[in-house]
Scaffold this active site. Structure first.
Site, short mmCIF file in Angstrom:
data_model
loop_
_atom_site.label_atom_id
_atom_site.label_comp_id
_atom_site.label_asym_id
_atom_site.label_seq_id
_atom_site.Cartn_x
_atom_site.Cartn_y
_atom_site.Cartn_z
N ARG A 13 0.82 -1.21 0.00
CA ARG A 13 0.00 0.00 0.00
C ARG A 13 0.85 1.27 0.00
O ARG A 13 0.34 2.37 -0.22
CB ARG A 13 -0.88 0.03 1.26
N ARG A 62 -23.47 -3.53 -4.15
CA ARG A 62 -22.69 -4.75 -4.06
C ARG A 62 -23.37 -5.82 -3.21
O ARG A 62 -23.89 -5.55 -2.14
CB ARG A 62 -21.34 -4.39 -3.44
N ARG A 72 -13.35 7.04 1.79
CA ARG A 72 -12.45 5.91 1.58
C ARG A 72 -11.73 6.04 0.24
O ARG A 72 -10.55 5.72 0.13
CB ARG A 72 -13.26 4.61 1.61
#
Ligand SMILES: [Zn+2]
Length: 220
Positions: free
Chosen positions: A88, A127, A171
């Site tokens: 990351r 989702r 996010r």
């Protein structure tokens, strides 16, 4: 073949990872799962990580990298792997590459799945996921054949849109901020290809394979 996938939530990385794994015989390594496994199994690394997780702190890069490297040694990753969720940060990328080089297995490709924030929000809000096999669906873009039922294993699908739009957008902001230096790092080293991931799954799969062949050709 050793591949890293980058891309925001909603870009379809999980689905593409599974397709690539089947096509090339690779192990899919999602770092979150590896973490949970090692902590649950109370391995020495898992126990070291647990202290940080329990305190709500970030697990240091050296522990995370060691865990990932350990996972990549397992027999299912003999032909290679697809890493999702790691690295990351640039320091993590450097430490991963150092460890891979030490084993004589450098990275083959970094695939950067790109979608607009608007598309990410749309997909994430719609989702669905199978409670059993974790395959994901989307009421709008990739519905199951039978409403609310997994195509593959027949179990019930549960809604994943537990986040509201503001949370998803936050996010995404964090994702873009964190990932920009990483994208640049891999791009500068000629390892990265962008993939327009706003298309249907099959089209994105074709683009992915094309990008991989292109990168492999470059190095032959
Ligand atoms: Zn299922």
């Amino acid at each position: 073949m050793r591949i890293i996938l980058l891309g925001p939530p909603g870009a379809g990385k999980g689905t593409q990872a599974r397709r690539l794994a089947e096509r090339y015989g690779l192990a899919v390594v999602a770092t979150g799962d590896t973490f949970r496994e090692q902590i649950a199994a109370r391995t020495p690394l898992g126990l070291r990580a647990k202290g940080f997780v329990d305190r709500g702190e970030y697990v240091p890069d050296d522990i995370t990298t060691e865990m990932v490297i350990e996972r990549l040694q397992r027999p299912d990753a003999r032909e290679g792997f697809i890493l999702d969720g790691y690295p990351r940060t640039v320091p993590q990328a450097q430490s991963l590459e150092g460890a891979l080089a030490a084993h004589g297995h450098p990275l083959s490709a970094v695939l950067n799945f790109k979608i607009s924030d608007a598309m990410a929000v749309k997909r994430l809000m719609a989702r669905l996921v199978c409670a059993n096999c974790k395959r994901s669906y989307n009421v709008e873009f990739k519905p199951p054949r039978v409403d609310g039922v997994c195509d593959v294993c027949g179990h019930a699908l549960v809604n994943r849109s537990d986040d509201d739009e503001a949370t998803i957008r936050r996010r995404l902001d964090v994702y873009h901020r964190e990932t920009k230096p990483l994208v640049l790092y891999f791009w500068e080293r000629g390892l990265l290809r962008d993939i327009d991931a706003e298309a249907p799954e099959e089209v994105v799969a074709d683009r992915t394979i094309e990008a991989i062949s292109d990168l492999l050709d470059t190095y032959e």
